[in-house]
Design a protein around this motif. Structure first.
Motif, PDB file in Angstrom:
ATOM      1  N   LEU A   1       0.518  -1.366   0.227  1.00 21.67           N
ATOM      2  CA  LEU A   1      -0.742   0.293   0.154  1.00 21.67           C
ATOM      3  C   LEU A   1       0.266   1.297  -0.689  1.00 21.67           C
ATOM      4  CD1 LEU A   1      -3.163   0.879   0.599  1.00 21.67           C
ATOM      5  CD2 LEU A   1      -2.573   0.839   2.300  1.00 21.67           C
ATOM      6  N   ALA A   2       1.841   1.311   0.777  1.00 19.71           N
ATOM      7  CA  ALA A   2       3.217   2.339   0.794  1.00 19.71           C
ATOM      8  C   ALA A   2       3.599   2.535  -0.245  1.00 19.71           C
ATOM      9  CB  ALA A   2       4.051   2.358   2.008  1.00 19.71           C
ATOM     10  N   LEU A   3       4.188   1.419  -0.931  1.00 21.42           N
ATOM     11  CA  LEU A   3       4.750   1.588  -2.596  1.00 21.42           C
ATOM     12  C   LEU A   3       3.558   2.211  -3.281  1.00 21.42           C
ATOM     13  CD1 LEU A   3       7.017   1.473  -3.908  1.00 21.42           C
ATOM     14  CD2 LEU A   3       6.324  -1.391  -3.952  1.00 21.42           C
ATOM     15  N   LEU A   4       2.695   1.443  -3.700  1.00 26.82           N
ATOM     16  CA  LEU A   4       1.831   2.164  -4.586  1.00 26.82           C
ATOM     17  C   LEU A   4       1.377   3.378  -4.388  1.00 26.82           C
ATOM     18  CD1 LEU A   4      -0.432  -1.082  -5.060  1.00 26.82           C
ATOM     19  CD2 LEU A   4       1.170  -0.745  -6.372  1.00 26.82           C
ATOM     20  N   HIS A   5       0.877   4.087  -3.073  1.00 25.29           N
ATOM     21  CA  HIS A   5       0.673   5.844  -2.802  1.00 25.29           C
ATOM     22  C   HIS A   5       2.100   6.493  -3.086  1.00 25.29           C
ATOM     23  CE1 HIS A   5      -3.343   5.947  -2.134  1.00 25.29           C
ATOM     24  NE2 HIS A   5      -3.488   4.700  -1.187  1.00 25.29           N
ATOM     25  N   LEU A   6       3.212   6.056  -3.217  1.00 26.15           N
ATOM     26  CA  LEU A   6       3.700   6.668  -3.038  1.00 26.15           C
ATOM     27  C   LEU A   6       4.004   7.294  -4.284  1.00 26.15           C
ATOM     28  CD1 LEU A   6       6.549   7.915  -1.893  1.00 26.15           C
ATOM     29  CD2 LEU A   6       7.435   6.637  -2.525  1.00 26.15           C
ATOM     30  N   VAL A   7       4.512   5.948  -4.761  1.00 28.07           N
ATOM     31  CA  VAL A   7       5.065   6.605  -6.289  1.00 28.07           C
ATOM     32  C   VAL A   7       3.607   7.182  -7.359  1.00 28.07           C
ATOM     33  CG1 VAL A   7       5.468   5.164  -8.565  1.00 28.07           C
ATOM     34  CG2 VAL A   7       6.408   4.139  -6.847  1.00 28.07           C
ATOM     35  N   GLY A   8       2.099   6.329  -6.747  1.00 30.13           N
ATOM     36  CA  GLY A   8       1.090   6.881  -7.694  1.00 30.13           C
ATOM     37  C   GLY A   8       0.821   9.188  -7.322  1.00 30.13           C
ATOM     38  N   GLY A   9       1.403   9.388  -6.450  1.00 29.71           N
ATOM     39  CA  GLY A   9       1.322  10.567  -5.938  1.00 29.71           C
ATOM     40  C   GLY A   9       1.982  11.554  -6.842  1.00 29.71           C
ATOM     41  N   VAL A  10       3.089  10.448  -7.064  1.00 30.12           N
ATOM     42  CA  VAL A  10       4.218  11.552  -8.102  1.00 30.12           C
ATOM     43  C   VAL A  10       3.997  11.422  -9.366  1.00 30.12           C
ATOM     44  CG1 VAL A  10       5.638  11.538  -8.913  1.00 30.12           C
ATOM     45  CG2 VAL A  10       6.017  11.421  -6.785  1.00 30.12           C
ATOM     46  N   LEU A  11       2.490  10.305  -9.941  1.00 35.49           N
ATOM     47  CA  LEU A  11       2.844  10.642 -10.938  1.00 35.49           C
ATOM     48  C   LEU A  11       1.042  11.221 -10.998  1.00 35.49           C
ATOM     49  CD1 LEU A  11       2.251   6.405 -12.173  1.00 35.49           C
ATOM     50  CD2 LEU A  11       4.113   8.588 -12.920  1.00 35.49           C
ATOM     51  N   LEU A  12       0.264  11.557  -9.930  1.00 32.20           N
ATOM     52  CA  LEU A  12      -0.290  12.527  -9.704  1.00 32.20           C
ATOM     53  C   LEU A  12      -0.421  14.157 -10.593  1.00 32.20           C
ATOM     54  CD1 LEU A  12      -3.572  12.278 -10.042  1.00 32.20           C
ATOM     55  CD2 LEU A  12      -4.199  11.965  -7.870  1.00 32.20           C
TER      56      LEU A  12
END
Length: 421
Positions: free
Chosen positions: A71-82
């Motif tokens: 969960l932490a990994l997906l949200h970290l990378v996802g925040g940058v993409l968004l």
């Protein structure tokens, strides 16, 4: 303390989604002037994300990586993409970034459910009070957009959600440890475990899965085009008014245990689908003036629309799935609903909206929204009639419908009779 952490996890998870998904279609249609199909594709990026990713995430959570780290990994990378997506103004780059973000975000919906179910004892009574914080998070996102950012038709909500995603990535490291329960090597077949595939020997589950897919086709009309509809109709602070749906969702979430005991699975699901038929009828005949009460009523029944079908469906799936494969089972339902169903719905809704699009004398765009919403209502009614006709859940005939009795799935096919429903 565990339930408090799980509740805060749900709050942030749905604050993120509610922060960008509600208004992104208004931004791209009203400010960037994308057409209906392009707008539908932007809204449907989450559907493609759900098709491509939840089984992989389910396998990792069930076999390889603790769920809270995933969960932490997906949200970290996802925040940058968004955040990068919020800087774009043309369809190609924006769609590519939104799509990449969706592939990372959609598995997290199954992960937060899997983490919650693993950390509580009785999902039917304990899950709803935890999940309701997600609804509150969605409400807070809408209120913040309308009254602080004033950004319904801007990219500011995407930036807000990107920041919240980074916050959740850090907070995920503080969640209760949720290690894998099984250990299997990665194979394509493990993305669709045999134990999960055998759930389809239960005819009631097959009917439920088919209805879940079909109802998500008209559902995408709501997610993709309600905010542009309200903006075009002249409804002020549309994001905050749409959050009224989450207010009703909060109440309905808390009432789920009560209704489970009295209605059972089938009639909970029926009530949810019937609410979609009624909602779209309200939208078809409402307006921003004398008929505004119809628009507000259509928004306010969101609690029944969402909770009675989708949350009930999540609990039903958890009940039917083998304990060691519940992450993959939740991913399966995510694939069927938020994946394939909404993917078809995003394409179809865009075509319908473009079909009923017109250009006014001043050059501005307009739509025959009544026809659009009646199409959505009709599609929902067809699914409802088919479901009522064929679905039966044996546990609804038992005196205690709140008992959790997962479907027995084992190596012996005889444990799941071919003719059972």
């Amino acid at each position: 303390m565990t339930k408090v952490k799980l509740s805060l996890m749900m709050f942030l998870e749905f604050f993120i989604w509610g922060g960008w998904a509600v208004t992104v279609t208004s931004w791209v249609s009203q400010t960037l002037h994308f057409n209906g199909v392009q707008t539908g594709l932007i809204a449907g990026a989450t559907a493609i994300g759900a098709v491509l990713s939840p089984f992989l995430a389910g396998w990792v959570a069930d076999n390889l990586m603790p769920a809270q780290y995933m969960l932490a990994l997906l949200h970290l990378v996802g925040g940058v993409l968004l955040y990068m997506a919020s800087l774009q103004t043309s369809f190609g780059p924006l769609y590519g970034l939104i799509l990449a973000y969706a592939v990372l975000y959609m598995p997290t919906l199954g992960l937060v459910n899997a983490i919650s179910f693993r950390q509580i004892n009785d999902p039917k009574t304990e899950f709803a009070p935890i999940r309701v914080l997600g609804t509150i998070g969605w409400i807070c996102a809408g209120l913040f957009i309308s009254f602080v950012l004033h950004g319904e038709t801007t990219s500011l909500p995407l930036k807000m959600s990107a920041a919240a995603s980074i916050v959740l990535a850090v907070f995920s490291l503080m969640l209760p440890h949720t290690p894998p329960q099984v250990s299997e090597p990665f194979r394509v077949g493990n993305l669709f475990p045999m134990e999960v595939r055998r759930m389809f020997r239960d005819k009631s589950f097959v009917v439920f899965a088919a209805a879940s897919f079909l109802i998500c086709i008209p559902l995408q009309f709501y997610y993709a085009f309600t905010n542009p509809f309200l903006v075009q109709a002249g409804v002020a602070n549309s994001a905050s008014k749409m959050s009224l749906g989450q207010v009703s969702e909060t109440l309905c979430m808390l009432l789920i245990p009560f209704f489970f005991r009295r209605l059972g699975v089938k009639w909970m699901l029926v009530a949810g689908m019937a609410a979609w038929v009624i909602r779209y009828g309200f939208f078809a005949y409402g307006d921003a003036h004398a008929g505004v009460w119809l628009l507000l009523a259509g928004i306010l029944i969101h609690g029944i629309c969402y909770d009675f079908f989708f949350v009930t469906g999540q609990i039903y799936t958890d009940r039917k799935a083998p304990a060691a494969y519940r992450g993959a089972a939740q991913g399966l339902i995510m694939l069927i609903t938020y994946g394939i169903g909404m993917l078809v719905g995003s394409w179809l809704s865009g075509l319908v909206v473009d079909k009923y699009a017109t250009v006014l004398a001043d050059g501005s765009a307009a739509h025959n929204w009544r026809a659009i919403w009646l199409v959505a209502s009709g599609l929902s009614a067809v699914v409802l009639i088919l479901f009522v006709s064929v679905f039966k859940d044996d546990e609804d005939d038992e005196p205690n419908t709140t008992a959790t009795t997962p479907l027995m799935v084992d190596a012996e096919p005889a444990l799941v009779p071919e003719g059972s429903i």
